[in-house]
Design a protein around this motif. Sequence first.
Motif, PDB file in Angstrom:
ATOM      1  N   ALA A 119      -6.056   4.684  18.282  1.00  7.51           N
ATOM      2  CA  ALA A 119      -6.864   4.625  17.067  1.00  7.51           C
ATOM      3  C   ALA A 119      -8.072   3.708  17.229  1.00  7.51           C
ATOM      4  N   TYR A 153       3.891   6.184  11.632  1.00  9.64           N
ATOM      5  CA  TYR A 153       2.772   6.584  12.477  1.00  9.64           C
ATOM      6  C   TYR A 153       1.729   7.231  11.574  1.00  9.64           C
ATOM      7  N   LYS A 154       0.915   6.420  10.931  1.00  3.17           N
ATOM      8  CA  LYS A 154       0.019   6.895   9.887  1.00  3.17           C
ATOM      9  C   LYS A 154      -1.081   7.809  10.416  1.00  3.17           C
ATOM     10  N   GLU A 155      -1.413   7.664  11.690  1.00  5.70           N
ATOM     11  CA  GLU A 155      -2.489   8.487  12.255  1.00  5.70           C
ATOM     12  C   GLU A 155      -2.005   9.838  12.761  1.00  5.70           C
ATOM     13  N   TYR A 156      -0.723  10.147  12.595  1.00  5.31           N
ATOM     14  CA  TYR A 156      -0.186  11.370  13.202  1.00  5.31           C
ATOM     15  C   TYR A 156      -0.699  12.627  12.513  1.00  5.31           C
ATOM     16  N   PRO A 185      -5.050  12.444   9.377  1.00  2.00           N
ATOM     17  CA  PRO A 185      -6.440  12.669   9.805  1.00  2.00           C
ATOM     18  C   PRO A 185      -6.735  14.117  10.184  1.00  2.00           C
TER      19      PRO A 185
END
Length: 434
Positions: free
Chosen positions: A80, A384-387, A390
């Motif tokens: 990230a 895993y917030k970016e999984y 986005p």
Amino acid sequence: MTAQVSAADLVAMLQDSRARTLELVAGLDRAQRMGPQHDIVNPLLWEIGHLAWFHEQFILRGPDGHPPLMDGADALYDSARVPHATRWSIPLPALPETLAYMARVHAALIRRLADREPTPEEADLYQLVIFHEDMHDEAFTYTRQTLGYPAPAFAASASARPAGTGPWPGDVAVGGGTWRLGAEPGGGFVFDNEKWAHPVSVAPFRIARAPVTNAEFAAFVADGGYREAAYWDAEGARWRDGCGAEHPIYWTRRGTRDWTVRRFDRDAPLAPDQPVVHVSWHEANAYCRWAGRRLPTEAEWEAAAAGAPARDGTLDTAKRPYPWGEAAPTPERANLDGGHLGCVDVAAYPAGDSAWGCRQMLGNVWEWTASPFLPFPGFAPDAYKEYSEPAFGTRKVLRGGAWATRARMVDTAYRNFFGPDRRDVFAGFRTVAL
């Protein structure tokens, strides 16, 4: 996937996943481990270090507050924070140092589970990092294909079962009804974008028994399908013209009629009855228009894979975790885990048929759907917030897994997602009647 996962199970998965990673790096020289700067793939040397960082970040440094096991790892391996284009120029440690870092993290994760069982929350975090490595291992595999490297040597290939041969034409009729799309609570680990099952209306439809084959796609190419404007929407035409596509990316004309296809670093005759693979969503959509068909929606695909007919022929409300039922995948049911080091014919694996009679809805090739990748109602990101978040609205949903996908992480609710221009992944498609 079962709701209870033991420490022994988690350790076994950690070890197996890491063994696959090392198989994929083995045999590559220093230049190959970096590779040329590329818009899609990563340097393999960076990517294996990122795996160790991810394990450490989400388990050791997150819940435990453990100090970093490598100085400066955040500045190197946090995907990230480290732009893709810079990953070839940052001062990456050499392979021995990278492997030593991976080994330290791996040993620490195993020590955490010594003499005790994980809490449900810990088991979820362990599965997250294991499946994350599994995903990267599949990416390593198609990176070797993209860059023309030799095929990997997987220990699993030694036990691959004979798969059967031939085409598997025709459609099956799937009854309509209300379908609960997504994962049901209580079934074990799921990714955030699968949460949670919610009712959708599905009209009766007819779907192909098998994915589109090389022979079928070659007929589209021979008929001028890449040149005919009527088969391409505006976005697809811009993509086609921008990259100069005239046929699937790894095909080469041999003589006046036949094709060869590059598999890793070698050309081979195009296998007519294997599924077409390495095609973009745009190519799949154009083929469907040529054939007078369409791609299935995500709900239709899941209903055909996980559903079963009720007594009146409509969709039963019960869902199967796998097309054949409750039992986990085996080498007799699906081409997963890299056992064949490639695709097999679409008639293979009759033991893996769905209740409606669709074949290979898990394994062999990922299947593009018509659906954009969007959140389900009530979506909230997990650790895993970016999984997922986005990517919402910019990708298309694929379902079912490919030959290189690990069996432990894929089921009929699993959602993969890639941009419609991607044709480096192990993606094909099946069609639905209009």
